[in-house]
Write a protein that holds these residues in place. Sequence first.
Motif, short mmCIF file in Angstrom:
data_model
loop_
_atom_site.label_atom_id
_atom_site.label_comp_id
_atom_site.label_asym_id
_atom_site.label_seq_id
_atom_site.Cartn_x
_atom_site.Cartn_y
_atom_site.Cartn_z
N VAL A 1 0.85 -1.19 0.00
CA VAL A 1 0.00 0.00 0.00
C VAL A 1 0.89 1.24 0.00
CG1 VAL A 1 -1.83 1.25 1.21
CG2 VAL A 1 -1.75 -1.26 1.32
N GLN A 2 0.62 2.16 -0.94
CA GLN A 2 1.36 3.42 -1.00
C GLN A 2 0.59 4.46 -0.17
OE1 GLN A 2 2.25 4.80 -4.96
NE2 GLN A 2 2.68 6.89 -4.28
N VAL A 3 1.23 4.99 0.87
CA VAL A 3 0.54 5.91 1.78
C VAL A 3 1.27 7.25 1.88
CG1 VAL A 3 -0.30 3.94 3.15
CG2 VAL A 3 1.74 5.17 3.90
N GLN A 4 0.51 8.31 2.11
CA GLN A 4 1.11 9.62 2.37
C GLN A 4 1.91 9.53 3.65
OE1 GLN A 4 -1.77 12.75 2.41
NE2 GLN A 4 -2.59 12.24 0.39
N ALA A 5 3.09 10.20 3.67
CA ALA A 5 3.97 10.06 4.83
C ALA A 5 4.63 11.38 5.17
CB ALA A 5 5.02 8.99 4.55
N ARG B 1 1.13 2.89 11.95
CA ARG B 1 -0.33 2.89 11.95
C ARG B 1 -0.81 3.61 10.69
NH1 ARG B 1 -1.56 6.12 16.90
NH2 ARG B 1 -3.75 5.78 16.31
N LEU B 2 -1.67 2.94 9.95
CA LEU B 2 -2.13 3.46 8.67
C LEU B 2 -3.62 3.72 8.71
CD1 LEU B 2 -0.37 0.76 6.43
CD2 LEU B 2 0.64 2.83 7.39
N LEU B 3 -4.04 4.74 7.95
CA LEU B 3 -5.46 5.01 7.76
C LEU B 3 -5.79 4.81 6.29
CD1 LEU B 3 -5.88 8.23 9.96
CD2 LEU B 3 -6.69 5.92 10.48
N VAL B 4 -6.70 3.90 6.00
CA VAL B 4 -7.02 3.53 4.62
C VAL B 4 -8.52 3.73 4.40
CG1 VAL B 4 -6.97 1.71 2.88
CG2 VAL B 4 -5.15 1.86 4.61
N CYS C 1 -12.18 4.88 -1.69
CA CYS C 1 -11.27 5.34 -2.75
C CYS C 1 -9.86 4.85 -2.45
CB CYS C 1 -11.31 6.87 -2.89
SG CYS C 1 -10.59 7.75 -1.47
N SER C 2 -8.89 5.35 -3.17
CA SER C 2 -7.51 4.86 -3.04
C SER C 2 -6.71 5.61 -1.97
CB SER C 2 -6.79 4.97 -4.38
OG SER C 2 -6.76 6.32 -4.82
N PHE C 3 -7.35 6.50 -1.23
CA PHE C 3 -6.62 7.30 -0.26
C PHE C 3 -6.09 6.43 0.88
CE2 PHE C 3 -6.34 9.62 3.74
CZ PHE C 3 -5.49 10.66 3.39
N SER C 4 -4.84 6.70 1.28
CA SER C 4 -4.24 6.04 2.44
C SER C 4 -3.13 6.93 2.97
CB SER C 4 -3.71 4.65 2.09
OG SER C 4 -2.81 4.73 1.00
N ALA C 5 -2.92 6.91 4.26
CA ALA C 5 -1.92 7.79 4.87
C ALA C 5 -1.41 7.19 6.16
CB ALA C 5 -2.51 9.17 5.13
N LEU D 1 -12.33 6.09 7.19
CA LEU D 1 -10.93 5.68 7.32
C LEU D 1 -10.82 4.55 8.34
CD1 LEU D 1 -9.16 9.17 7.38
CD2 LEU D 1 -9.41 7.60 5.45
N VAL D 2 -10.20 3.46 7.91
CA VAL D 2 -10.01 2.29 8.78
C VAL D 2 -8.53 2.17 9.13
CG1 VAL D 2 -10.25 -0.22 8.96
CG2 VAL D 2 -11.96 1.12 7.70
N GLU D 3 -8.25 2.00 10.41
CA GLU D 3 -6.86 1.92 10.86
C GLU D 3 -6.34 0.49 10.76
OE1 GLU D 3 -4.27 2.69 14.90
OE2 GLU D 3 -5.79 4.19 14.35
N SER D 4 -5.09 0.36 10.30
CA SER D 4 -4.42 -0.94 10.25
C SER D 4 -2.94 -0.71 10.53
CB SER D 4 -4.63 -1.61 8.89
OG SER D 4 -4.06 -0.82 7.85
N LYS D 5 -2.17 -1.80 10.57
CA LYS D 5 -0.74 -1.70 10.82
C LYS D 5 0.04 -2.14 9.58
CE LYS D 5 -0.85 -2.45 15.83
NZ LYS D 5 -0.36 -3.32 16.93
#
Length: 486
Positions: free
Chosen positions: A252-256, A279-282, A286-290, A310-314
Motif C-alpha cells: 500500500v502506498q501511503v502519504q507520509a 499505523r495506517l489510515l485507509v 477510494c484509493s486514499f491512504s496515509a 478511514l479504517v486503521e491498520s498496521k
Amino acid sequence: MEPIMNQIWPRVFRHLHRTSVLPRRRHSGCAEPAAVPASTTSTNSRHIKPTLLVSRLYQPSNLRDVGQDTRLQGEMTCKSQRLMLQAGLIHPSNPGCYYYLPATVRSMEKLMRVIDQEMQAIGGQKLDMPSLCSAELWKTSERWNLMGKELLRLKDRHGGDYCLAPTHEEAVTTLVAHQTTLSYKQLPLLLYQITRKFRDEPKPKFGLLRGREFYMKDMYSFDVSEEAAYQTYESVCEAYTRLFARLGLRCVQVQADTGNIGGKLSHEFQLPADIGEDRLLVCGKCSFSANVETMSSDRTKCPECKIGTLVESKGIEVGHTFYLGKKYSHVFNATFSNAQNKPSVAEMGCYGLGVTRILAAAIEVLSTEEGIRWPGLLAPYQVCVLPPKKGSKVDHAAVLAEELVHALGETVPGLRGEVVLDDRTQMTIGKRLKDANRLGYPYVIVVGQGALEETPKFEVICQQTGETMFLSKDGLLDLLRRVETV
C-alpha cells in the motif's frame, strides 16, 4: 635406480588417471562426477554440472535452537525472525546485527537483480558510494546534529569526525556538484546504489525488520524543473508498484511525513502486517491512504472522497520516496547548464527500498507458523528432490533421483543452479519433508515407488499452494518450465 623410477612413475600416473574413483566433494557444496576411463570420456561430459547436495549446504543445525540463545534475550521476536533462525538462514552477531548465511545471500542477490531490472528500466544508473562519510558534509546540510543518537559516529586517528551513513543525500549531491559540465540534456539523472547502511537503533527488534546494520537501495534523482521532478517521482513510485507486484506482495502506498530527510512530498510503501510498527489510515471507498503521523488521530472521514470511512491498520514500511526540491542541491551547489546556457540548481528526489527488510517482511506475511514461504522469485532454490531412504524397499530408485536432477538442469535452462538433491538418505522421507517445509522450497519432488513403475510417476508438492500432484516426467518438466527465475 633413479632412471628406472623415472620410467615407472609416468605409467603409474596414467593408470591412476584411467581408473574410476569415488565421487569427490567440492568445497562449493557440490559432488563432482566420478572419474571415468579416458577412452569413454566424451566432449559433452565436460559440461555436466555437479549436483547441489543438501548435506553440503551451510545451514548448521546447531544454529537452530532459538530458545536457548542468550544473544536474543531482550530482543522482541516475530514469526520471520523465529523461522529464519530455525532454518539456519541468519545467525545473531550482536544486537541488531546478523550473519546472513548462504541461502539468505542467494535470496538477497535475487531481490537485488529484480531491483536492478526495475530501476534500470526507468533510467537508473548504478554506482557505489563510501559508507564512511565526513562530518563536514553532514554539518553543511545541518543534519549532523539533527540526526541525534541514531547516527553512528566515529573519529579517525587524526581526530577527524565521520559517520557510517544511513543515507547518502549529502554524498551524492556533492558528487554531482563536482561535475561542472552537467547539461540539461543529461537530465533527468537517476543514480542509485544497493549497499549496507547503519543506524544506531535504541532497541533493535524483529530480526531483519529493525536492525542496526542492513541493506538498502537508495536512488537519487536530479531534474531540470519542479514539473520534471514530479514526473520522475511518479515514475519511481510506479516502478516500486511493479516490483512488489512481481514479488506477489500486496503493498500500500501511503502519504507520509518527510522526517529528518526533509522535502516537499513523501510516500511510504507498506506491507500490511499485525506486527507492523506504523499505523495506517485507509479509505474503503477510494484509493486514499496515509500514515497516522500525517493526520489528526481522531479523523474518521476520508479527506479525498469525503464519503469513505478511514479504517486503521498496521504496516511494515519497506520503501520510502521523497521529493526534495532544492533542499540539498542549493546547499551543495549542484547545478546544470540550462537551455540558455546559464547555471541552474537541480530539483532532487530520493527513493529508498529496504532490501533485507523486504526479505524479512515477505517471510512474515507469506509464511505459515511452521515453514517459510518465499516470494516465488526469491526462493534460494526452486526445487528440492528427495530420493528414498537408504535401505528401504525402493532404495534402488535413488539413481532415478540423481538422473532427474541432471535432467532438470539440462532441459529447463531457468532451473540451472536452482535444484538441490537431499542426499541425507539416512533420514526418513518424513523428516526430510519436514525440513523442506521449514526451508520453503517452492517445489519438492519425492522419488519413491511410483518412479519405478512402467510409466514413472513423481510426487510433486507445491509448497506455495499446499497442492500435491503425481506427474510423469514429461508432466513434471512441463510444470517446471513455467517457473519464473531471476
